[in-house]
Design a protein around this motif. Sequence first.
Motif, PDB file in Angstrom:
ATOM      1  N   THR A   1      26.730   2.741 -26.341  1.00 31.16           N
ATOM      2  CA  THR A   1      27.551   3.504 -27.285  1.00 31.16           C
ATOM      3  C   THR A   1      27.609   4.973 -26.862  1.00 31.16           C
ATOM      4  O   THR A   1      28.672   5.595 -26.900  1.00 31.16           O
ATOM      5  CB  THR A   1      26.984   3.377 -28.713  1.00 31.16           C
ATOM      6  N   GLU A   2      26.485   5.510 -26.440  1.00 25.51           N
ATOM      7  CA  GLU A   2      26.439   6.905 -25.985  1.00 25.51           C
ATOM      8  C   GLU A   2      27.273   7.088 -24.721  1.00 25.51           C
ATOM      9  O   GLU A   2      27.999   8.082 -24.579  1.00 25.51           O
ATOM     10  CB  GLU A   2      24.995   7.342 -25.740  1.00 25.51           C
TER      11      GLU A   2
ATOM     12  N   ALA B   1      29.868   5.336 -23.824  1.00 20.10           N
ATOM     13  CA  ALA B   1      31.270   5.256 -24.226  1.00 20.10           C
ATOM     14  C   ALA B   1      31.724   6.542 -24.907  1.00 20.10           C
ATOM     15  O   ALA B   1      32.825   7.041 -24.638  1.00 20.10           O
ATOM     16  CB  ALA B   1      31.486   4.056 -25.140  1.00 20.10           C
ATOM     17  N   SER B   2      30.877   7.113 -25.767  1.00 17.53           N
ATOM     18  CA  SER B   2      31.282   8.327 -26.480  1.00 17.53           C
ATOM     19  C   SER B   2      31.375   9.527 -25.541  1.00 17.53           C
ATOM     20  O   SER B   2      32.210  10.407 -25.729  1.00 17.53           O
ATOM     21  CB  SER B   2      30.333   8.624 -27.640  1.00 17.53           C
ATOM     22  N   ARG B   3      30.547   9.554 -24.499  1.00 13.05           N
ATOM     23  CA  ARG B   3      30.565  10.691 -23.565  1.00 13.05           C
ATOM     24  C   ARG B   3      31.631  10.551 -22.492  1.00 13.05           C
ATOM     25  O   ARG B   3      32.139  11.547 -21.992  1.00 13.05           O
ATOM     26  CB  ARG B   3      29.200  10.842 -22.886  1.00 13.05           C
ATOM     27  N   SER B   4      31.942   9.302 -22.107  1.00 11.56           N
ATOM     28  CA  SER B   4      32.818   9.099 -20.947  1.00 11.56           C
ATOM     29  C   SER B   4      34.123   8.369 -21.259  1.00 11.56           C
ATOM     30  O   SER B   4      35.042   8.395 -20.451  1.00 11.56           O
ATOM     31  CB  SER B   4      32.070   8.310 -19.876  1.00 11.56           C
ATOM     32  N   GLY B   5      34.161   7.664 -22.377  1.00 10.46           N
ATOM     33  CA  GLY B   5      35.326   6.829 -22.673  1.00 10.46           C
ATOM     34  C   GLY B   5      35.274   5.482 -21.972  1.00 10.46           C
ATOM     35  O   GLY B   5      36.148   4.643 -22.160  1.00 10.46           O
TER      36      GLY B   5
ATOM     37  N   VAL C   1      33.778   1.858 -21.523  1.00 13.26           N
ATOM     38  CA  VAL C   1      33.042   0.841 -22.266  1.00 13.26           C
ATOM     39  C   VAL C   1      32.393  -0.100 -21.252  1.00 13.26           C
ATOM     40  O   VAL C   1      33.083  -0.778 -20.498  1.00 13.26           O
ATOM     41  CB  VAL C   1      33.976   0.060 -23.221  1.00 13.26           C
TER      42      VAL C   1
END
Length: 124
Positions: free
Chosen positions: A3-4, A6-10, A12
């Motif tokens: 999740t982290e 994905a939130s930092r880099s986009g 998945v």
Amino acid sequence: MLTEVASRSGLVLNPKVLTLGFARRVATYKRATLLFTDPRRLVEIATAAGGLQIIYAGKAHPQDEPGKALIHEVVEDAARYSNDVLRVVYLENYDWSLGALLTAGVDVWLNTPRRLMKLPAPAA
């Protein structure tokens, strides 16, 4: 951790795919680009493993220009070699909490420093 990322880099990532981690202070002797010395083989390994995800993170010392250049090289390699079976991401703003999250969350933690040079034996 995913999740982290994905939130930092986009990006998945798949929790069922082998995930490697490499995060620390960036310095040339730690050889962050070693994985990309034979990209064809890296893709072959990723394909044979059913996919491979590599998460990089880290900062160079503000005065370490070669370390900063290494980060740019890893980011360029990540863009060049990422595909359907090999996914590579470099996370910005590395800190202790991200490091702890990554070390606990990846399947394999990479450590690729140069070997220490042997010192000559003292003269008798």
